[in-house]
Design a protein around this motif. Structure first.
Motif, mmCIF file in Angstrom:
data_model
loop_
_atom_site.group_PDB
_atom_site.id
_atom_site.type_symbol
_atom_site.label_atom_id
_atom_site.label_comp_id
_atom_site.label_asym_id
_atom_site.label_seq_id
_atom_site.Cartn_x
_atom_site.Cartn_y
_atom_site.Cartn_z
ATOM 1 N N LEU A 85 0.779 -1.151 0.047
ATOM 2 C CA LEU A 85 -0.108 0.131 -0.022
ATOM 3 C C LEU A 85 0.749 1.207 -0.176
ATOM 4 O O LEU A 85 1.973 1.232 0.602
ATOM 5 C CB LEU A 85 -1.078 0.116 1.252
ATOM 6 N N SER A 86 0.271 2.495 -0.894
ATOM 7 C CA SER A 86 1.017 3.461 -0.617
ATOM 8 C C SER A 86 0.820 4.293 0.690
ATOM 9 O O SER A 86 -0.272 4.216 1.247
ATOM 10 C CB SER A 86 0.521 4.380 -1.703
ATOM 11 N N ARG A 87 2.017 5.072 1.190
ATOM 12 C CA ARG A 87 2.012 5.840 2.469
ATOM 13 C C ARG A 87 2.577 7.070 2.318
ATOM 14 O O ARG A 87 3.526 7.319 1.591
ATOM 15 C CB ARG A 87 2.501 4.954 3.608
ATOM 16 N N HIS A 88 2.100 8.188 2.997
ATOM 17 C CA HIS A 88 2.665 9.454 3.098
ATOM 18 C C HIS A 88 2.779 9.915 4.539
ATOM 19 O O HIS A 88 1.603 9.597 5.091
ATOM 20 C CB HIS A 88 2.007 10.404 2.199
ATOM 21 N N VAL A 89 3.868 10.150 5.192
ATOM 22 C CA VAL A 89 3.820 10.302 6.611
ATOM 23 C C VAL A 89 3.910 11.984 6.730
ATOM 24 O O VAL A 89 4.625 12.329 6.042
ATOM 25 C CB VAL A 89 5.121 9.507 7.116
ATOM 26 N N THR A 90 3.042 12.435 7.629
ATOM 27 C CA THR A 90 3.055 13.759 7.920
ATOM 28 C C THR A 90 3.145 13.713 9.221
ATOM 29 O O THR A 90 2.727 12.880 10.153
ATOM 30 C CB THR A 90 1.785 14.238 7.165
ATOM 31 N N ILE A 142 -6.609 11.764 -1.811
ATOM 32 C CA ILE A 142 -5.851 12.762 -1.682
ATOM 33 C C ILE A 142 -5.436 13.182 -3.223
ATOM 34 O O ILE A 142 -5.111 12.421 -3.774
ATOM 35 C CB ILE A 142 -4.379 12.239 -0.684
ATOM 36 N N TYR A 143 -5.643 14.400 -3.145
ATOM 37 C CA TYR A 143 -5.264 15.055 -4.451
ATOM 38 C C TYR A 143 -3.895 15.594 -4.595
ATOM 39 O O TYR A 143 -3.552 16.433 -3.471
ATOM 40 C CB TYR A 143 -6.354 16.329 -4.707
ATOM 41 N N TRP A 144 -3.224 15.025 -5.669
ATOM 42 C CA TRP A 144 -1.749 15.340 -5.638
ATOM 43 C C TRP A 144 -1.466 16.647 -6.261
ATOM 44 O O TRP A 144 -1.902 16.547 -7.518
ATOM 45 C CB TRP A 144 -0.978 14.155 -6.097
ATOM 46 N N VAL A 145 -0.557 17.747 -6.006
ATOM 47 C CA VAL A 145 -0.349 19.010 -6.725
ATOM 48 C C VAL A 145 1.314 18.651 -7.203
ATOM 49 O O VAL A 145 1.933 18.474 -6.433
ATOM 50 C CB VAL A 145 -0.383 20.029 -5.803
ATOM 51 N N ILE A 146 1.387 18.633 -8.551
ATOM 52 C CA ILE A 146 2.539 18.300 -9.105
ATOM 53 C C ILE A 146 2.908 19.641 -10.112
ATOM 54 O O ILE A 146 2.312 19.956 -11.014
ATOM 55 C CB ILE A 146 2.814 17.138 -9.803
ATOM 56 N N ARG A 191 3.591 10.366 14.420
ATOM 57 C CA ARG A 191 3.305 11.343 13.135
ATOM 58 C C ARG A 191 2.113 10.135 12.474
ATOM 59 O O ARG A 191 1.701 9.186 12.944
ATOM 60 C CB ARG A 191 4.567 10.945 12.124
ATOM 61 N N CYS A 192 1.702 10.770 11.562
ATOM 62 C CA CYS A 192 0.271 10.106 10.906
ATOM 63 C C CYS A 192 0.836 9.623 9.431
ATOM 64 O O CYS A 192 1.472 10.339 8.679
ATOM 65 C CB CYS A 192 -0.592 11.187 10.619
ATOM 66 N N ALA A 193 0.556 8.344 9.302
ATOM 67 C CA ALA A 193 0.905 7.816 7.898
ATOM 68 C C ALA A 193 -0.689 7.498 7.373
ATOM 69 O O ALA A 193 -1.313 7.159 7.741
ATOM 70 C CB ALA A 193 1.494 6.266 8.036
ATOM 71 N N ILE A 194 -0.761 8.511 6.084
ATOM 72 C CA ILE A 194 -1.942 8.441 5.299
ATOM 73 C C ILE A 194 -1.635 7.161 4.619
ATOM 74 O O ILE A 194 -0.664 7.185 3.626
ATOM 75 C CB ILE A 194 -1.951 9.862 4.432
ATOM 76 N N VAL A 195 -2.526 6.156 4.489
ATOM 77 C CA VAL A 195 -2.390 5.066 3.894
ATOM 78 C C VAL A 195 -3.504 5.108 2.768
ATOM 79 O O VAL A 195 -4.517 5.086 2.862
ATOM 80 C CB VAL A 195 -2.583 3.675 4.842
#
Length: 142
Positions: A34-39, A55-59, A83-87
């Motif tokens: 699974l993809s994760r982003h830690v914040t 989650i909408y990604w701004v690139i 911290r929080c991992a967005i899964v």
């Protein structure tokens, strides 16, 4: 139907949707796929997000893709800080492009303010005449 809310996040250092996808795939092989982003911050509106939010990604200053958020996991760093991992569900869904000014962290994004998904299989929007695109960008619409 359950009301949900989305998140919007800058993908710092990413040059393209393909680059974000490759980076996530490389990191997800070390876990459960699974993809994760830690914040640092934990969303106060977690229940609304997990009811179908993405989650909408701004690139490079443009919203270009989204991913469905599955859950939030607690992560304790080597420094002992919580911290929080967005899964997220693996795979990026391309969206219509929408300009977005830089911001820090993540923000909430109402469903009615989110750009629409592109049709499945399409990786880019249909080209727009240059004059129209420039005029829309100047007034902040695109």
């Amino acid at each position: 139907m359950s009301k949900h809310i989305n998140l919007i996040k800058l993908s710092v250092g990413t040059e393209s949707v393909e680059g974000l996808d490759a980076w996530q795939k490389m990191r997800s092989t070390a876990t459960d796929g699974l993809s994760r982003h830690v914040t640092r911050m934990w969303p106060k509106r977690e229940p609304e997000i997990t009811r179908g939010g993405s989650i909408y990604w701004v690139i490079k200053g443009v919203i270009q893709a989204r991913q469905q958020i599955l859950r939030f996991d607690e992560v304790i760093g080597d420094d002992g800080i919580r911290r929080c991992a967005i899964v997220m569900k693996p795979g990026l869904i391309r969206t219509q492009h929408a300009l977005k000014r830089p911001f820090q962290g993540w923000r909430y994004l109402k469903p009615e303010d989110a750009p629409a998904d592109l049709p499945e299989g399409r990786i880019h929007e249909e080209p727009m005449p240059a004059e129209l695109s420039a005029a829309l960008a100047e007034i902040g619409v695109r």
